[in-house]
Write a protein that holds these residues in place. Structure first.
Motif, PDB file in Angstrom:
ATOM      1  N   ARG A   1       0.184  -1.157  -0.110  1.00  0.00           N
ATOM      2  CA  ARG A   1       0.295   0.428   0.050  1.00  0.00           C
ATOM      3  C   ARG A   1       1.089   1.125  -0.181  1.00  0.00           C
ATOM      4  N   TYR A   2       1.762   0.918   0.571  1.00  0.00           N
ATOM      5  CA  TYR A   2       2.989   2.423   0.840  1.00  0.00           C
ATOM      6  C   TYR A   2       4.693   1.924   0.149  1.00  0.00           C
ATOM      7  N   ARG A   3       3.800   1.082  -0.694  1.00  0.00           N
ATOM      8  CA  ARG A   3       5.126   1.412  -2.047  1.00  0.00           C
ATOM      9  C   ARG A   3       5.854   2.642  -2.114  1.00  0.00           C
ATOM     10  N   ALA A   4       5.331   3.507  -2.198  1.00  0.00           N
ATOM     11  CA  ALA A   4       5.751   4.365  -3.166  1.00  0.00           C
ATOM     12  C   ALA A   4       6.740   5.568  -1.820  1.00  0.00           C
ATOM     13  N   ASP A   5       6.111   5.356  -0.871  1.00  0.00           N
ATOM     14  CA  ASP A   5       6.317   5.559   0.659  1.00  0.00           C
ATOM     15  C   ASP A   5       8.237   5.617   0.712  1.00  0.00           C
ATOM     16  N   TYR A   6       7.965   4.041   1.147  1.00  0.00           N
ATOM     17  CA  TYR A   6       9.415   3.256   0.793  1.00  0.00           C
ATOM     18  C   TYR A   6      10.076   3.516   0.015  1.00  0.00           C
ATOM     19  N   ALA A   7       9.792   3.751  -1.183  1.00  0.00           N
ATOM     20  CA  ALA A   7      11.138   3.311  -2.538  1.00  0.00           C
ATOM     21  C   ALA A   7      11.504   4.835  -2.573  1.00  0.00           C
ATOM     22  N   SER A   8      10.829   5.865  -1.521  1.00  0.00           N
ATOM     23  CA  SER A   8      11.451   7.531  -2.356  1.00  0.00           C
ATOM     24  C   SER A   8      12.511   7.443  -0.378  1.00  0.00           C
ATOM     25  N   VAL A   9      12.713   6.569  -0.084  1.00  0.00           N
ATOM     26  CA  VAL A   9      13.868   6.646   1.420  1.00  0.00           C
ATOM     27  C   VAL A   9      14.457   5.389   1.044  1.00  0.00           C
ATOM     28  N   ASN A  10      14.576   4.848  -0.079  1.00  0.00           N
ATOM     29  CA  ASN A  10      15.368   3.846  -0.276  1.00  0.00           C
ATOM     30  C   ASN A  10      15.705   2.712   0.532  1.00  0.00           C
ATOM     31  N   VAL A  11      14.274   2.273   1.232  1.00  0.00           N
ATOM     32  CA  VAL A  11      13.818   1.179   2.248  1.00  0.00           C
ATOM     33  C   VAL A  11      13.563  -0.250   1.555  1.00  0.00           C
ATOM     34  N   PRO A  12      14.474  -0.844   1.107  1.00  0.00           N
ATOM     35  CA  PRO A  12      14.150  -2.058   0.228  1.00  0.00           C
ATOM     36  C   PRO A  12      13.028  -3.154   0.923  1.00  0.00           C
ATOM     37  N   MET A  13      11.812  -3.184   1.024  1.00  0.00           N
ATOM     38  CA  MET A  13      10.537  -3.438   1.058  1.00  0.00           C
ATOM     39  C   MET A  13      10.391  -4.253   0.467  1.00  0.00           C
ATOM     40  N   LEU A  14      10.390  -5.435  -0.029  1.00  0.00           N
ATOM     41  CA  LEU A  14      10.115  -6.619  -0.588  1.00  0.00           C
ATOM     42  C   LEU A  14       8.857  -6.003  -2.070  1.00  0.00           C
ATOM     43  N   ALA A  15       8.096  -4.530  -1.303  1.00  0.00           N
ATOM     44  CA  ALA A  15       7.277  -4.400  -2.521  1.00  0.00           C
ATOM     45  C   ALA A  15       7.441  -3.602  -3.332  1.00  0.00           C
ATOM     46  N   VAL A  16       9.177  -3.147  -2.354  1.00  0.00           N
ATOM     47  CA  VAL A  16       9.509  -1.937  -3.409  1.00  0.00           C
ATOM     48  C   VAL A  16      10.114  -3.378  -4.395  1.00  0.00           C
ATOM     49  N   VAL A  17      11.663  -3.928  -3.889  1.00  0.00           N
ATOM     50  CA  VAL A  17      12.093  -4.324  -4.734  1.00  0.00           C
ATOM     51  C   VAL A  17      11.293  -5.728  -5.357  1.00  0.00           C
ATOM     52  N   ARG A  18      10.498  -5.792  -5.224  1.00  0.00           N
ATOM     53  CA  ARG A  18       9.782  -7.264  -6.466  1.00  0.00           C
ATOM     54  C   ARG A  18       9.025  -7.135  -6.738  1.00  0.00           C
ATOM     55  N   GLY A  19       8.101  -7.264  -7.791  1.00  0.00           N
ATOM     56  CA  GLY A  19       7.004  -6.830  -8.239  1.00  0.00           C
ATOM     57  C   GLY A  19       5.306  -7.783  -7.736  1.00  0.00           C
ATOM     58  N   ARG A  20       4.074  -7.422  -7.954  1.00  0.00           N
ATOM     59  CA  ARG A  20       3.459  -7.395  -6.742  1.00  0.00           C
ATOM     60  C   ARG A  20       2.439  -8.861  -6.857  1.00  0.00           C
ATOM     61  N   THR A  21       3.250  -9.342  -7.744  1.00  0.00           N
ATOM     62  CA  THR A  21       3.468 -11.339  -8.179  1.00  0.00           C
ATOM     63  C   THR A  21       3.415 -11.223  -7.319  1.00  0.00           C
ATOM     64  N   LEU A  22       5.352 -11.294  -7.428  1.00  0.00           N
ATOM     65  CA  LEU A  22       5.600 -12.315  -6.148  1.00  0.00           C
ATOM     66  C   LEU A  22       5.946 -12.220  -4.513  1.00  0.00           C
ATOM     67  N   VAL A  23       5.032 -10.949  -4.473  1.00  0.00           N
ATOM     68  CA  VAL A  23       4.677 -10.580  -3.254  1.00  0.00           C
ATOM     69  C   VAL A  23       3.574 -11.439  -2.614  1.00  0.00           C
ATOM     70  N   GLY A  24       2.403 -10.974  -3.972  1.00  0.00           N
ATOM     71  CA  GLY A  24       1.599 -11.412  -3.041  1.00  0.00           C
ATOM     72  C   GLY A  24       1.565 -13.501  -2.612  1.00  0.00           C
ATOM     73  N   LEU A  25       2.432 -13.609  -4.014  1.00  0.00           N
ATOM     74  CA  LEU A  25       3.067 -15.598  -3.043  1.00  0.00           C
ATOM     75  C   LEU A  25       3.734 -15.610  -2.170  1.00  0.00           C
ATOM     76  N   GLN A  26       4.777 -15.216  -1.737  1.00  0.00           N
ATOM     77  CA  GLN A  26       5.128 -14.952  -0.771  1.00  0.00           C
ATOM     78  C   GLN A  26       4.315 -14.833   0.909  1.00  0.00           C
ATOM     79  N   VAL A  27       3.416 -13.726   0.469  1.00  0.00           N
ATOM     80  CA  VAL A  27       1.869 -13.362   1.805  1.00  0.00           C
ATOM     81  C   VAL A  27       1.513 -14.777   2.038  1.00  0.00           C
ATOM     82  N   VAL A  28       0.922 -15.158   0.526  1.00  0.00           N
ATOM     83  CA  VAL A  28       0.273 -16.856  -0.143  1.00  0.00           C
ATOM     84  C   VAL A  28       1.011 -17.725   1.353  1.00  0.00           C
TER      85      VAL A  28
END
Length: 306
Positions: free
Chosen positions: A200-227
């Protein structure tokens, strides 16, 4: 200083009530609420009944102070990125309601108070676990992992698992397999809880270079990891049934609430695959409801006659 400037400064200086609210906000009270949800029920399970109410209150107070200290340290350390991120723009160090020095002193005092309080009112094991939780959240997660790896929330989330151990230790003075299983339930639950928020806050984390999974990977991979993590969480929760001789209530809640959590996770993944509009906050909120229901069942089940 000019009289007019002095008068303006006096008007802008936060009053006592506003200052107090700022200190409370520094502790991240909503996070504390969720941590306490995992503490009290485990104490009932450890006692196999209603534990001494003073002990419960003392443990919850100590746990709140511990989590509040960790939250305050986090706000102090992350004040640079909090000033940039939209999600954190109202935190006290961003708004100027508290100075950096006030926040740091407060974090140290509350942290020391939590350890001393638990040592005096519960036992040394609970106090040591409290100190370990603060250290892990502040040093391992905030200072080391958060800005360096996409796995930050996986390993940093261990700090949020400690309340389970603290609650059990406060009652028994030791640890056992039951709290260890619940520790891993919270550990496995944390990524599918937090990763949707980071989507949800991907742009926020990207703006400060915090490498949350949603920032460095696509949403499909993030969704799979969540599952995958959601399934692992529910599976782990079922291990408590034979280990702690849990009854019908816990079993039903673990299966039903767990099934709901998994379904919501799959829905997130499916929308990501189809490139439809992703609604990650549904999983975020359902994860909170799931954990709350599960731990309520942990606390109520030992009180039932069947």
């Amino acid at each position: 200083m000019d009289v007019t400037v002095k008068a303006r400064a006096a008007r802008e200086r936060p009053g006592f009530a506003r200052k107090a609210r700022a200190y409370v906000a520094l502790t991240k009270p909503r996070v504390i609420e969720l941590l306490l949800v995992t503490t009290a029920p485990v104490m009932v399970l450890a006692q196999n009944g209603i534990p001494n109410l003073w002990l419960v209150v003392a443990t919850l107070v100590g746990g709140s102070l511990s989590a509040g200290s960790a939250g305050a340290f986090n706000c102090y350390i992350d004040r640079d990125i909090d000033r940039v991120m939209e999600r954190t723009k109202n935190r006290p160090l961003v708004t100027g309601e508290l100075t950096d020095r006030e926040a740091l002193v407060f974090a140290w005092l509350v942290g020391i108070a939590s350890i001393v309080w638990l040592a005096v009112t519960t036992n040394l094991l609970a106090a040591a676990l409290s100190a370990a939780a603060i250290f892990f959240y502040v040093v391992v997660y905030t200072l080391w992992l958060k800005r360096r790896t996409a796995q930050n929330i996986v390993w940093g989330g261990i700090a949020g698992c400690f309340p389970v151990l603290i609650g059990w230790a406060a009652v028994t003075g030791s640890l056992d397999w039951a709290p260890v299983i619940l520790f891993f339930v919270v550990f496995l639950w944390t990524p599918p809880h937090y990763w949707p928020l980071s989507m949800r806050y991907r742009a926020d984390y990207a703006s400060v270079n915090v490498p949350m999974l949603a920032v460095v990977r696509g949403r499909t991979l993030v969704g799979l990891q969540v599952v995958l993590y959601a399934w692992a969480t529910v599976t782990c929760s079922l291990l408590l049934i034979p280990v702690a001789s849990m009854g019908i209530l816990y079993t039903v809640v673990a299966v039903a609430a767990g099934g709901w959590f998994v379904i919501e996770s799959h829905r997130l993944y499916s929308t990501a695959i189809r490139h439809d509009e992703v609604k990650p906050m549904r999983v975020f909120h359902s994860s909170i409801s799931y954990l709350t229901l599960l731990f309520i069942a942990v606390g109520v089940d030992p009180l039932l006659p069947f």
